[in-house]
Design a protein around this motif. Structure first.
Motif, PDB file in Angstrom:
ATOM      1  N   ALA A  32     -51.240  16.102  20.162  1.00 55.68           N
ATOM      2  CA  ALA A  32     -51.222  14.981  21.100  1.00 55.68           C
ATOM      3  C   ALA A  32     -50.526  13.767  20.487  1.00 55.68           C
ATOM      4  N   VAL A  33     -50.802  13.479  19.227  1.00 55.82           N
ATOM      5  CA  VAL A  33     -50.163  12.349  18.551  1.00 55.82           C
ATOM      6  C   VAL A  33     -48.661  12.597  18.430  1.00 55.82           C
ATOM      7  N   ALA A  34     -48.282  13.813  18.074  1.00 52.71           N
ATOM      8  CA  ALA A  34     -46.860  14.154  17.946  1.00 52.71           C
ATOM      9  C   ALA A  34     -46.151  14.036  19.292  1.00 52.71           C
ATOM     10  N   ALA A  35     -46.802  14.521  20.369  1.00 46.42           N
ATOM     11  CA  ALA A  35     -46.198  14.444  21.703  1.00 46.42           C
ATOM     12  C   ALA A  35     -46.004  12.987  22.123  1.00 46.42           C
ATOM     13  N   SER A  36     -46.995  12.150  21.844  1.00 45.85           N
ATOM     14  CA  SER A  36     -46.892  10.729  22.179  1.00 45.85           C
ATOM     15  C   SER A  36     -45.750  10.065  21.429  1.00 45.85           C
ATOM     16  N   LEU A  37     -45.620  10.393  20.166  1.00 40.10           N
ATOM     17  CA  LEU A  37     -44.560   9.826  19.343  1.00 40.10           C
ATOM     18  C   LEU A  37     -43.182  10.297  19.825  1.00 40.10           C
ATOM     19  N   VAL A  38     -43.082  11.567  20.153  1.00 41.48           N
ATOM     20  CA  VAL A  38     -41.812  12.107  20.645  1.00 41.48           C
ATOM     21  C   VAL A  38     -41.426  11.447  21.969  1.00 41.48           C
ATOM     22  N   GLU A  39     -42.390  11.241  22.867  1.00 44.97           N
ATOM     23  CA  GLU A  39     -42.103  10.562  24.140  1.00 44.97           C
ATOM     24  C   GLU A  39     -41.573   9.157  23.903  1.00 44.97           C
ATOM     25  N   ARG A  40     -42.197   8.428  23.006  1.00 49.76           N
ATOM     26  CA  ARG A  40     -41.778   7.065  22.714  1.00 49.76           C
ATOM     27  C   ARG A  40     -40.367   7.043  22.137  1.00 49.76           C
ATOM     28  N   ILE A  41     -40.097   7.938  21.210  1.00 47.31           N
ATOM     29  CA  ILE A  41     -38.766   7.992  20.602  1.00 47.31           C
ATOM     30  C   ILE A  41     -37.720   8.438  21.617  1.00 47.31           C
ATOM     31  N   ASP A  42     -38.055   9.444  22.449  1.00 44.38           N
ATOM     32  CA  ASP A  42     -37.128   9.890  23.493  1.00 44.38           C
ATOM     33  C   ASP A  42     -36.798   8.763  24.458  1.00 44.38           C
ATOM     34  N   GLY A  43     -37.807   7.995  24.841  1.00 46.31           N
ATOM     35  CA  GLY A  43     -37.579   6.868  25.751  1.00 46.31           C
ATOM     36  C   GLY A  43     -36.646   5.842  25.148  1.00 46.31           C
ATOM     37  N   THR A  44     -36.833   5.545  23.868  1.00 50.08           N
ATOM     38  CA  THR A  44     -35.979   4.576  23.190  1.00 50.08           C
ATOM     39  C   THR A  44     -34.546   5.092  23.105  1.00 50.08           C
ATOM     40  N   ILE A  45     -34.396   6.358  22.772  1.00 51.48           N
ATOM     41  CA  ILE A  45     -33.055   6.943  22.681  1.00 51.48           C
ATOM     42  C   ILE A  45     -32.381   6.950  24.047  1.00 51.48           C
ATOM     43  N   ASP A  46     -33.111   7.363  25.087  1.00 52.27           N
ATOM     44  CA  ASP A  46     -32.541   7.380  26.436  1.00 52.27           C
ATOM     45  C   ASP A  46     -32.067   5.997  26.863  1.00 52.27           C
ATOM     46  N   GLU A  47     -32.872   4.990  26.578  1.00 44.92           N
ATOM     47  CA  GLU A  47     -32.517   3.624  26.962  1.00 44.92           C
ATOM     48  C   GLU A  47     -31.274   3.146  26.215  1.00 44.92           C
ATOM     49  N   ARG A  48     -31.196   3.461  24.943  1.00 50.77           N
ATOM     50  CA  ARG A  48     -30.023   3.059  24.165  1.00 50.77           C
ATOM     51  C   ARG A  48     -28.768   3.779  24.639  1.00 50.77           C
ATOM     52  N   VAL A  49     -28.891   5.046  24.962  1.00 51.15           N
ATOM     53  CA  VAL A  49     -27.740   5.804  25.465  1.00 51.15           C
ATOM     54  C   VAL A  49     -27.283   5.230  26.805  1.00 51.15           C
TER      55      VAL A  49
END
Length: 118
Positions: A32-49
């Motif tokens: 659950a912690v890993a999934a939450s972290l991955v979601e946060r990082i994916d969101g940041t990457i998507d926004e930057r792209v």
């Protein structure tokens, strides 16, 4: 843009907080912690792209000569032609010829500049 204001230090702090939470919660919450972290990082990457693509798309919308350069060249040509044409119109048609010439030149210039904005 919220994601673009993230600093590397803030991201590093979030990762460290997620790791501490994972340690405190125990191994059963690792996924659950890993999934939450991955979601946060994916969101940041998507926004930057998205931001990066939007910047490049905006720059590529108008291929060719930039409008400011075209307007500047048009102004130079307009000024260069207006002097001899005024002399010719004044010599052949008098004041009426100069007025008609300048009305035509102004209309031509306005139409050209407005056409460059499209």
């Amino acid at each position: 843009m919220e994601g673009m204001t993230d600093t590397p230090q803030r991201t590093q702090d979030e990762v460290a907080a997620a790791l501490r939470a994972g340690r405190e919660l125990g191994p059963e919450y690792d996924d659950a912690v890993a999934a939450s972290l991955v979601e946060r990082i994916d969101g940041t990457i998507d926004e930057r792209v998205r931001h990066h693509v939007a910047q490049h798309t905006k720059d590529a919308d108008r291929p060719g000569i930039p409008a400011n350069t075209a307007r500047f060249v048009l102004t130079l040509v307009f000024m260069g032609l207006s002097i001899p044409l005024t002399a010719i119109a004044g010599g052949t048609a008098g004041t009426v010829g100069v007025v008609v010439l300048w009305l035509g030149l102004v209309v031509f210039y306005l139409v050209s500049v407005l056409g460059l904005r499209r």
